[in-house]
Design a protein around this motif. Structure first.
Motif, PDB file in Angstrom:
ATOM      1  N   LEU A 704       0.846  -1.184   0.000  1.00  0.00           N
ATOM      2  CA  LEU A 704       0.000   0.000   0.000  1.00  0.00           C
ATOM      3  C   LEU A 704       0.887   1.242   0.000  1.00  0.00           C
ATOM      4  CD1 LEU A 704      -2.551  -1.119   2.741  1.00  0.00           C
ATOM      5  CD2 LEU A 704      -3.000  -0.994   0.283  1.00  0.00           C
ATOM      6  N   ILE A 705       0.562   2.191  -0.867  1.00  0.00           N
ATOM      7  CA  ILE A 705       1.292   3.448  -0.937  1.00  0.00           C
ATOM      8  C   ILE A 705       0.293   4.581  -0.760  1.00  0.00           C
ATOM      9  CG2 ILE A 705       2.823   4.910  -2.331  1.00  0.00           C
ATOM     10  CD1 ILE A 705       3.583   2.421  -3.919  1.00  0.00           C
ATOM     11  N   VAL A 706       0.650   5.579   0.047  1.00  0.00           N
ATOM     12  CA  VAL A 706      -0.245   6.704   0.256  1.00  0.00           C
ATOM     13  C   VAL A 706       0.568   7.959   0.542  1.00  0.00           C
ATOM     14  CG1 VAL A 706      -0.516   6.256   2.738  1.00  0.00           C
ATOM     15  CG2 VAL A 706      -2.308   7.490   1.486  1.00  0.00           C
ATOM     16  N   GLY A 707       0.137   9.077  -0.041  1.00  0.00           N
ATOM     17  CA  GLY A 707       0.704  10.379   0.300  1.00  0.00           C
ATOM     18  C   GLY A 707      -0.101  10.980   1.425  1.00  0.00           C
ATOM     19  N   GLU A 708       0.577  11.448   2.470  1.00  0.00           N
ATOM     20  CA  GLU A 708      -0.165  11.899   3.645  1.00  0.00           C
ATOM     21  C   GLU A 708      -0.977  13.170   3.376  1.00  0.00           C
ATOM     22  OE1 GLU A 708       2.512  12.773   6.846  1.00  0.00           O
ATOM     23  OE2 GLU A 708       3.380  14.518   5.857  1.00  0.00           O
ATOM     24  N   MET A 709      -0.698  13.884   2.270  1.00  0.00           N
ATOM     25  CA  MET A 709      -1.418  15.117   1.952  1.00  0.00           C
ATOM     26  C   MET A 709      -2.257  14.973   0.676  1.00  0.00           C
ATOM     27  SD  MET A 709      -0.590  16.977   4.487  1.00  0.00           S
ATOM     28  CE  MET A 709      -1.168  18.594   4.024  1.00  0.00           C
ATOM     29  N   ASP A 710      -2.727  13.795   0.393  1.00  0.00           N
ATOM     30  CA  ASP A 710      -3.531  13.543  -0.802  1.00  0.00           C
ATOM     31  C   ASP A 710      -4.857  14.300  -0.696  1.00  0.00           C
ATOM     32  OD1 ASP A 710      -5.033  12.520  -2.912  1.00  0.00           O
ATOM     33  OD2 ASP A 710      -4.332  10.466  -2.628  1.00  0.00           O
ATOM     34  N   GLY A 739       4.254  14.470   3.171  1.00  0.00           N
ATOM     35  CA  GLY A 739       4.022  15.614   2.285  1.00  0.00           C
ATOM     36  C   GLY A 739       3.534  15.232   0.909  1.00  0.00           C
ATOM     37  N   GLY A 740       3.439  13.944   0.620  1.00  0.00           N
ATOM     38  CA  GLY A 740       3.071  13.481  -0.711  1.00  0.00           C
ATOM     39  C   GLY A 740       1.601  13.697  -1.002  1.00  0.00           C
ATOM     40  N   GLY A 741       1.293  13.983  -2.266  1.00  0.00           N
ATOM     41  CA  GLY A 741      -0.074  14.165  -2.704  1.00  0.00           C
ATOM     42  C   GLY A 741      -0.597  12.940  -3.431  1.00  0.00           C
ATOM     43  N   HIS A 742      -1.614  13.164  -4.247  1.00  0.00           N
ATOM     44  CA  HIS A 742      -2.220  12.071  -4.996  1.00  0.00           C
ATOM     45  C   HIS A 742      -1.224  11.525  -6.013  1.00  0.00           C
ATOM     46  CE1 HIS A 742      -5.719   9.790  -6.136  1.00  0.00           C
ATOM     47  NE2 HIS A 742      -5.575  10.102  -7.406  1.00  0.00           N
ATOM     48  N   GLY A 743      -1.121  10.210  -6.089  1.00  0.00           N
ATOM     49  CA  GLY A 743      -0.194   9.603  -7.031  1.00  0.00           C
ATOM     50  C   GLY A 743       1.237   9.556  -6.543  1.00  0.00           C
ATOM     51  N   SER A 744       1.457   9.479  -5.233  1.00  0.00           N
ATOM     52  CA  SER A 744       2.825   9.421  -4.712  1.00  0.00           C
ATOM     53  C   SER A 744       3.551   8.168  -5.167  1.00  0.00           C
ATOM     54  CB  SER A 744       2.813   9.484  -3.180  1.00  0.00           C
ATOM     55  OG  SER A 744       2.438  10.773  -2.741  1.00  0.00           O
ATOM     56  N   GLY A 745       2.794   7.145  -5.533  1.00  0.00           N
ATOM     57  CA  GLY A 745       3.421   5.939  -6.074  1.00  0.00           C
ATOM     58  C   GLY A 745       4.068   6.178  -7.417  1.00  0.00           C
ATOM     59  N   ASP A 746       3.774   7.306  -8.050  1.00  0.00           N
ATOM     60  CA  ASP A 746       4.380   7.641  -9.330  1.00  0.00           C
ATOM     61  C   ASP A 746       5.598   8.535  -9.168  1.00  0.00           C
ATOM     62  OD1 ASP A 746       3.817   6.629 -11.803  1.00  0.00           O
ATOM     63  OD2 ASP A 746       2.822   8.424 -12.530  1.00  0.00           O
ATOM     64  N   SER A 747       5.962   8.838  -7.948  1.00  0.00           N
ATOM     65  CA  SER A 747       7.204   9.570  -7.710  1.00  0.00           C
ATOM     66  C   SER A 747       8.386   8.625  -7.950  1.00  0.00           C
ATOM     67  CB  SER A 747       7.242  10.082  -6.275  1.00  0.00           C
ATOM     68  OG  SER A 747       7.309   8.987  -5.363  1.00  0.00           O
TER      69      SER A 747
END
Length: 783
Positions: A704-710, A739-747
């Motif tokens: 599971l990947i999530v950005g805390e600021m999505d 600090g990651g937003g939506h789509g942090s898995g694409d970083s």
């Protein structure tokens, strides 16, 4: 109402779907050297495999010329010019006669280079025309071809080809903006068309201020407005200024989503932030029309029996004679759509269109309507026949005069309506028998349904660029396995005038590059064709067996298998590590029949998996190098929900899933998208589709990947899944991006972690090391 003029035929992609760009990490020279030696042993999860995968962008860039040709029309389209790429990084500018297709240089490059050299004080290469200084995107060509104007820092210049002179000119003055202009010609600003009245809102009620002398005193039109249900000043005046429609707005409930930014850049301590974010079942903002007689200063009562619970009410405007006001009503739950005509004198309401659907109206992506004056007709888009088509309705009687389009294919969008010639130009999918039904073609038809013609020909998907006078258009078409062809065609008949360019991918193929393979197989019902593509690594060896990874996004708003040619597809980077990467459009996605689409209705947990699995089994039956004992899946946003669902509902087939920013429970996600497909009121179907509720059924490996600021999908959706997995005593990987937003898995970090995850769990080796991991035999080592 102004026509919705769209001239680009393209895949709709504005709903969140991570599309990260591939960034080069190695110099090209080193990459080519590594490619030459490494292909035979490719796909073992070694550092060299990762380097090669990340360097695909550098490897493939600038190898195929003229894949994107931007045309510029001269005058009303009698001519066009474009920049043609040439080998060696140079280019030429070609002028094309629209009538004949004859091509010639737009300007003598040597003459222009000499003039530029004098202006800038140094030599200029005629093949490049000093691209660091000359902004050709700002180039303007006069209709007579006697002058060219362009920006050359620090100013703007004019070149006269006949004399070869170059002179400095003042920058053009930008055209003033029209304040308060409306695209459909209806006046929504406060001032009446005759200039006598100005509408305003005070204390949530509607007031009229008299403008000029002799127009009488100010008037209070409403008194019942309040803070929770008040009026707005965006009124719609009748053309004769005698009546107006005002909107009364009911406020939504407050629903805050809170975020803790753990590692802000400007301070040590965390920050708390909140946004307004309505979710399924919440009380929504609603607006309803109110009709006022301006001369008498009174409201003409309207019954809301035909618009009791609006999700949205979109004004189409007043008829030219000020007799009626038309509005589109979309009922909450999206199962009732109406076009209502409100009589300006009596307030009586007549349905011009009254349509109900047992599943859903795809109001966000398959809606088109246009009023035709003075014939009092309406063009209406509907799937009532089981396929998305256009209908001509009589606004006086409320009956359908005739279908404009019909058949077992779909209208993908309307480009242009000509009320004088009574014709419509539109985009269609599945209209050419024998071609991929997702390929988009340009078509034309008369409003009475006669004279249907397909104006594009090539076996691929098409985008068009119309000339200003619509006498001709440039058609660019391609397939995933055929690079773009650019053609000039006649607007009336689609007759080919000239082929302008045809890209050649031979330079890429010589490097070992291969396009995706197109594959079609039957779906769950054994009848319906399911379309997909297969990506193989550049060092592909048919004697090996490769794990299979599916890149998934099953959002019902579109279809996602690529149809256009690209030098590099997103999934190719993953395939390069030693996988077969597939993409499939299963049932429940869009751009096919209504029946195909309806599979998603209150059923997002389905995600087309029965079709996807059947498709992969059919592909592997004739491709022994596809190892279906090792299948993985990844996706983001709705694709993240899909990916986790795979190892919950189909863990016997999918062995590993990486889910980024998933809307894992549709009750936790944004209201409009989820109510459109899952329905309203919120019912038990929401719980049945919830990955959080079903988390205890997890089989196989999960990341599971999530950005805390999505701000798109509430990150709490992922954390509630985490909570359920912990309670169910399930093992999983969790990557939280501060600090990651939506789509942090694409970083870069997110993508690398997903690559590691699949290398470890499907190839059975430690990423970037090559040594077989302990216990990997349970999954199966690479063969």
């Amino acid at each position: 109402m102004a026509s919705s003029r769209r001239v680009r035929i393209s895949e709709v992609s504005w709903w969140p779907r991570p599309r990260g760009s591939l960034r080069p990490v190695l110099p090209l020279i080193l990459l080519l050297a590594g490619a030459a030696v490494g292909f035979q042993a490719a796909g073992q999860g070694t550092a060299a495999d990762y380097e090669r995968a990340k360097g695909l962008d550098s490897l493939t860039r600038d190898k195929v010329l003229n894949t994107r040709v931007k045309v510029h029309w001269v005058g009303e389209g009698e001519r066009l010019w474009y920049r043609r790429e040439l080998p060696g990084g140079t280019w030429e500018h070609l002028l094309v006669e629209s009538g004949s297709g004859e091509r010639r240089p737009l300007v003598d490059p040597k003459v222009l280079a000499e003039a530029l050299a004098k202006a800038v004080g140094h030599a200029v290469d005629p093949g490049r025309l000093d691209p660091g200084r000359l902004d050709l995107r700002d180039l303007e060509v006069s209709a007579s071809l006697e002058r060219l104007e362009f920006r050359l820092d620090p100013g703007r210049w004019r070149f006269e080809p006949r004399s070869g002179t170059l002179s400095r000119i003042d920058p053009p003055t930008p055209a003033p903006k029209r304040e308060g202009a409306e695209g459909d010609g209806q006046r929504r600003e406060g001032r009446s068309p005759d200039g006598r009245w100005q509408a305003s809102v005070r204390d949530h009620n509607l007031h009229l201020q008299a403008l000029g002398q002799g127009h009488g005193p100010d008037r209070v039109l409403s008194r019942e407005g309040n803070i929770d249900d008040g009026y707005s000043a965006d009124v719609v005046w009748s053309p004769d200024s005698r009546r107006l429609i005002a909107w009364r707005h009911m406020r939504p409930q407050e629903h805050k989503v809170y975020y803790v930014e753990s590692s802000p850049a400007d301070q040590l301590q965390p920050k708390l932030e909140s946004i307004d974010y309505l979710k399924p079942g919440d009380r929504i903002p609603q607006r309803k029309p109110h009709l006022f007689d301006v001369e008498k200063g009174v409201e003409i009562p309207l019954s809301d029996a035909l618009f009791p619970n609006p999700w949205e009410m979109e004004p189409l405007g007043w008829e030219a004679d000020s007799g009626r006001f038309l509005v589109v009503y979309n009922q909450r739950g999206h199962q009732v759509m109406r076009v209502l005509a409100i009589d300006g004198k009596t307030g009586s309401i007549m349905p011009v269109v009254d349509e109900a659907c047992p599943t859903f109206f795809d109001y966000a992506f398959k809606q088109y309507h246009e009023l035709l004056e003075p014939s009092q007709e309406l063009i209406w888009m509907s799937e009532r026949s089981g396929w998305n088509h256009l209908y001509l309705c009589d606004t006086r009687t409320g009956r359908v005069k005739n279908p404009i389009t019909q058949g077992e294919w779909v209208v993908r969008g309307v480009d242009h309506v000509d009320p004088v010639s009574r014709r419509v130009w539109f985009r269609a999918g599945g209209v050419r028998p024998g071609q991929d039904p997702y390929f988009v073609h340009l078509c034309r038809v008369n409003l009475d349904g006669t004279g249907f013609a397909i104006l594009t020909e090539g076996d691929g998907t098409h985008t068009v660029d119309w000339s200003p006078g619509r006498k001709c258009f440039v058609d660019t078409w391609s397939r995933v396995d055929r690079p773009p062809v650019v053609e000039l065609r006649e607007g009336e008949t689609g007759r080919l005038i000239a082929k302008l360019e045809e890209a050649d991918d031979a330079p890429l193929r010589r490097l070992g590059w291969r396009p995706p393979e197109v594959f079609v197989a039957k779906g769950r019902d054994g009848v319906t064709d399911i379309h997909g593509v297969i990506h193989r690594p550049m060092g592909f060896d048919p004697a090996r067996r490769y794990p299979v990874i599916e890149q998934i996004y099953a959002g019902p708003q579109d279809s996602y298998v690529p149809k256009e040619w690209r030098r590099l597809h997103r999934g190719q980077e993953m395939a390069e590590l030693g996988f077969i990467l597939v993409q499939v459009d299963g049932m429940g996605t869009s751009n096919r029949s209504k029946k195909f689409h309806d599979v998603c209705w209150k059923n997002l947990g389905d995600a087309g998996f029965p079709d996807r699995i059947a498709w992969m089994k059919a592909a592997a039956a004739t491709r022994p190098w596809m190892d279906l004992s090792r299948v993985g899946i990844y996706g983001g946003s709705a694709g993240g929900q899909n990916a986790m669902r795979a190892v919950i509902a189909h863990g016997d087939f999918y062995k590993a899933a990486a889910a980024d920013c998933g809307c894992h429970d549709n009750r936790m996600d944004k209201i409009w998208w989820n109510e459109l497909w899952m329905g309203w009121p919120v019912g038990p179907e929401y719980e049945e589709a919830s990955n959080m509720v079903q988390a205890g059924r997890l089989q196989g490996k999960l990341m599971l990947i999530v950005g805390e600021m999505d701000k798109n999908v509430d990150p709490a959706s992922t954390m509630q899944v985490v909570n359920a997995l912990v309670k169910a005593d399930k093992d999983f990987d969790l990557v939280v991006v501060p600090g990651g937003g939506h789509g942090s898995g694409d970083s870069p970090y997110g993508r690398r972690r997903q690559m590691d995850f699949f290398v470890r769990n499907l190839l059975g080796v430690e990423p970037r090391g090559g040594a077989v991991a302990a216990g990997a035999g349970a999954v199966g080592a690479a063969r």
